[in-house]
Design a protein around this motif. Structure first.
Motif, PDB file in Angstrom:
ATOM      1  N   ALA A   2      59.601 -75.949 -63.736  1.00 51.15           N
ATOM      2  CA  ALA A   2      58.531 -74.991 -63.455  1.00 51.15           C
ATOM      3  C   ALA A   2      57.158 -75.663 -63.516  1.00 51.15           C
ATOM      4  O   ALA A   2      56.268 -75.369 -62.715  1.00 51.15           O
ATOM      5  CB  ALA A   2      58.593 -73.823 -64.439  1.00 51.15           C
ATOM      6  N   ILE A   3      56.983 -76.568 -64.462  1.00 53.10           N
ATOM      7  CA  ILE A   3      55.721 -77.305 -64.576  1.00 53.10           C
ATOM      8  C   ILE A   3      55.504 -78.174 -63.341  1.00 53.10           C
ATOM      9  O   ILE A   3      54.414 -78.201 -62.755  1.00 53.10           O
ATOM     10  CB  ILE A   3      55.706 -78.165 -65.850  1.00 53.10           C
ATOM     11  CG1 ILE A   3      55.619 -77.278 -67.092  1.00 53.10           C
ATOM     12  CG2 ILE A   3      54.520 -79.141 -65.832  1.00 53.10           C
ATOM     13  CD1 ILE A   3      55.805 -78.029 -68.398  1.00 53.10           C
ATOM     14  N   LEU A   4      56.544 -78.886 -62.919  1.00 54.34           N
ATOM     15  CA  LEU A   4      56.429 -79.735 -61.730  1.00 54.34           C
ATOM     16  C   LEU A   4      56.131 -78.903 -60.488  1.00 54.34           C
ATOM     17  O   LEU A   4      55.314 -79.297 -59.643  1.00 54.34           O
ATOM     18  CB  LEU A   4      57.701 -80.549 -61.540  1.00 54.34           C
ATOM     19  CG  LEU A   4      57.972 -81.627 -62.598  1.00 54.34           C
ATOM     20  CD1 LEU A   4      59.344 -82.249 -62.379  1.00 54.34           C
ATOM     21  CD2 LEU A   4      56.888 -82.701 -62.582  1.00 54.34           C
TER      22      LEU A   4
ATOM     23  N   ASP B  60      46.111 -73.963 -68.040  1.00 53.32           N
ATOM     24  CA  ASP B  60      46.697 -73.411 -66.813  1.00 53.32           C
ATOM     25  C   ASP B  60      48.215 -73.317 -66.956  1.00 53.32           C
ATOM     26  O   ASP B  60      48.831 -72.336 -66.520  1.00 53.32           O
ATOM     27  CB  ASP B  60      46.367 -74.301 -65.611  1.00 53.32           C
ATOM     28  CG  ASP B  60      44.883 -74.371 -65.318  1.00 53.32           C
ATOM     29  OD1 ASP B  60      44.186 -73.374 -65.556  1.00 53.32           O
ATOM     30  OD2 ASP B  60      44.415 -75.435 -64.861  1.00 53.32           O
ATOM     31  N   VAL B  61      48.807 -74.342 -67.552  1.00 47.95           N
ATOM     32  CA  VAL B  61      50.261 -74.384 -67.712  1.00 47.95           C
ATOM     33  C   VAL B  61      50.735 -73.262 -68.638  1.00 47.95           C
ATOM     34  O   VAL B  61      51.682 -72.535 -68.322  1.00 47.95           O
ATOM     35  CB  VAL B  61      50.715 -75.759 -68.252  1.00 47.95           C
ATOM     36  CG1 VAL B  61      52.204 -75.752 -68.564  1.00 47.95           C
ATOM     37  CG2 VAL B  61      50.374 -76.857 -67.250  1.00 47.95           C
ATOM     38  N   THR B  62      50.064 -73.116 -69.774  1.00 48.49           N
ATOM     39  CA  THR B  62      50.490 -72.078 -70.722  1.00 48.49           C
ATOM     40  C   THR B  62      50.260 -70.674 -70.158  1.00 48.49           C
ATOM     41  O   THR B  62      51.089 -69.780 -70.335  1.00 48.49           O
ATOM     42  CB  THR B  62      49.744 -72.221 -72.061  1.00 48.49           C
ATOM     43  OG1 THR B  62      48.324 -72.206 -71.818  1.00 48.49           O
ATOM     44  CG2 THR B  62      50.114 -73.521 -72.754  1.00 48.49           C
ATOM     45  N   ALA B  63      49.146 -70.484 -69.448  1.00 47.55           N
ATOM     46  CA  ALA B  63      48.830 -69.158 -68.912  1.00 47.55           C
ATOM     47  C   ALA B  63      49.718 -68.791 -67.734  1.00 47.55           C
ATOM     48  O   ALA B  63      50.262 -67.680 -67.668  1.00 47.55           O
ATOM     49  CB  ALA B  63      47.357 -69.097 -68.497  1.00 47.55           C
ATOM     50  N   GLU B  64      49.888 -69.726 -66.786  1.00 48.09           N
ATOM     51  CA  GLU B  64      50.666 -69.441 -65.574  1.00 48.09           C
ATOM     52  C   GLU B  64      52.151 -69.273 -65.865  1.00 48.09           C
ATOM     53  O   GLU B  64      52.821 -68.447 -65.258  1.00 48.09           O
ATOM     54  CB  GLU B  64      50.464 -70.563 -64.554  1.00 48.09           C
ATOM     55  CG  GLU B  64      49.090 -70.622 -63.941  1.00 48.09           C
ATOM     56  CD  GLU B  64      48.866 -69.518 -62.923  1.00 48.09           C
ATOM     57  OE1 GLU B  64      49.860 -69.034 -62.342  1.00 48.09           O
ATOM     58  OE2 GLU B  64      47.701 -69.141 -62.725  1.00 48.09           O
ATOM     59  N   LEU B  65      52.673 -70.086 -66.779  1.00 47.00           N
ATOM     60  CA  LEU B  65      54.117 -70.097 -67.020  1.00 47.00           C
ATOM     61  C   LEU B  65      54.520 -69.340 -68.283  1.00 47.00           C
ATOM     62  O   LEU B  65      55.714 -69.183 -68.554  1.00 47.00           O
ATOM     63  CB  LEU B  65      54.624 -71.539 -67.094  1.00 47.00           C
ATOM     64  CG  LEU B  65      54.346 -72.397 -65.857  1.00 47.00           C
ATOM     65  CD1 LEU B  65      54.883 -73.812 -66.060  1.00 47.00           C
ATOM     66  CD2 LEU B  65      54.950 -71.772 -64.610  1.00 47.00           C
ATOM     67  N   GLY B  66      53.522 -68.902 -69.048  1.00 45.44           N
ATOM     68  CA  GLY B  66      53.834 -68.153 -70.269  1.00 45.44           C
ATOM     69  C   GLY B  66      54.545 -68.974 -71.321  1.00 45.44           C
ATOM     70  O   GLY B  66      55.373 -68.446 -72.073  1.00 45.44           O
TER      71      GLY B  66
ATOM     72  N   LEU C  48      54.708 -81.586 -71.493  1.00 44.30           N
ATOM     73  CA  LEU C  48      53.710 -82.343 -70.731  1.00 44.30           C
ATOM     74  C   LEU C  48      53.647 -83.796 -71.192  1.00 44.30           C
ATOM     75  O   LEU C  48      53.536 -84.717 -70.371  1.00 44.30           O
ATOM     76  CB  LEU C  48      52.331 -81.684 -70.874  1.00 44.30           C
ATOM     77  CG  LEU C  48      52.160 -80.356 -70.128  1.00 44.30           C
ATOM     78  CD1 LEU C  48      50.879 -79.664 -70.570  1.00 44.30           C
ATOM     79  CD2 LEU C  48      52.148 -80.569 -68.623  1.00 44.30           C
ATOM     80  N   ALA C  49      53.726 -83.992 -72.502  1.00 46.61           N
ATOM     81  CA  ALA C  49      53.697 -85.353 -73.037  1.00 46.61           C
ATOM     82  C   ALA C  49      54.902 -86.154 -72.549  1.00 46.61           C
ATOM     83  O   ALA C  49      54.780 -87.332 -72.194  1.00 46.61           O
ATOM     84  CB  ALA C  49      53.664 -85.318 -74.561  1.00 46.61           C
ATOM     85  N   THR C  50      56.075 -85.511 -72.518  1.00 48.65           N
ATOM     86  CA  THR C  50      57.287 -86.192 -72.055  1.00 48.65           C
ATOM     87  C   THR C  50      57.194 -86.529 -70.576  1.00 48.65           C
ATOM     88  O   THR C  50      57.534 -87.645 -70.151  1.00 48.65           O
ATOM     89  CB  THR C  50      58.520 -85.298 -72.304  1.00 48.65           C
ATOM     90  OG1 THR C  50      58.630 -85.032 -73.713  1.00 48.65           O
ATOM     91  CG2 THR C  50      59.797 -85.981 -71.815  1.00 48.65           C
TER      92      THR C  50
END
Length: 254
Positions: A17-19, A32-38, A48-50
């Motif tokens: 989903a992040i990609l 953006d990642v936390t808000a868009e994907l919950g 993200l670090a991985t």
């Protein structure tokens, strides 16, 4: 054991989903990642670090935005599912763009999205600007509706009913029953249109590209600003488009 497998599957889904988010939106911030994907902040930070450590994402230290990395590019280069189709299509699309004066796009279906695999841009200063890899909601585009119409009615309804369909302009059709009627007409007519349903001021006509088995493997469109495309002009573009799709099918055994 079952809980561990469920957790692993959830993590894999979140990574993908992040990609997808970065591919669709371009470089994004952590928020953006936390808000868009919950996603929980702790989970998002670790994922993200991985991804950055493995080279699938790159963090711009100045803007603090994550973009796709070289590993993602390398992975994409290994995909050859439409290599021959794109190779044969590109020169034909360039010819059509020059003759019509408008942008020509070739797309394939992914779930309920159409993904552009080749684009020939209009030679005119005012034109539709897009790029290969763009993923758009199929229910609101000409190529998308053409591709959805290539599915069985049952499969098209299943996909369209799986999630809420966004209304992108005042003309966007989002009701599934109404869309099924639209797709039935597309099947009968053999072409689809986008009359400012995805972007206000943009119109397109689209036709299928059939593979060796007779099924639609892709769709090709001519897209243009609505102000220079009345119904007569749309019919002229459709005639050229059908001829180009026919040439492509002969080259690829369709």
């Amino acid at each position: 054991m079952a809980d561990a497998q469920t957790s692993a599957v959830k993590s894999a889904d979140r990574v993908l989903a992040i990609l997808d988010l970065v591919a669709d939106r371009g470089p994004v911030r952590f928020t953006d990642v936390t808000a868009e994907l919950g996603l929980p902040r702790s989970s998002a930070h670790g994922l993200l670090a991985t991804l950055a450590a493995r080279g699938y994402l790159e963090l711009d230290e100045e803007t603090r935005r994550y973009g796709l990395g070289l590993s993602a590019w390398r992975l994409s280069q290994a995909y050859s599912g439409h290599g021959d189709l794109e190779r044969h299509a590109r020169p034909l699309m360039e010819e059509l763009a020059a003759e019509s004066g408008e942008t020509v796009q070739l797309a394939r279906l992914e779930g309920i999205h159409n993904v552009y695999v080749a684009i020939a841009h209009s030679p005119r200063p005012m034109k539709l600007v897009s790029h290969v890899g763009s993923r758009l909601h199929a229910h609101a585009t000409g190529v998308g509706k053409m591709l959805l119409a290539g599915l069985s009615p049952a499969e098209a309804r299943r996909r369209l009913s799986a999630e809420e369909l966004p209304r992108l302009t005042d003309r966007t059709v989002t009701d599934v029953d109404a869309l099924m009627d639209v797709l039935e007409k597309v099947r009968e007519d053999g072409y689809a249109e986008d009359r400012e349903e995805y972007v206000e001021g943009c119109r397109c006509v689209a036709v299928p590209v059939h593979g060796p088995g007779g099924t639609a493997v892709a769709a090709m469109s001519v897209s243009m600003p609505a102000f220079r495309c009345d119904d007569e002009q749309a019919r002229a573009h459709l005639k050229l488009l059908r001829a180009t799709a026919g040439r492509l099918q002969r080259l690829t055994g369709g």
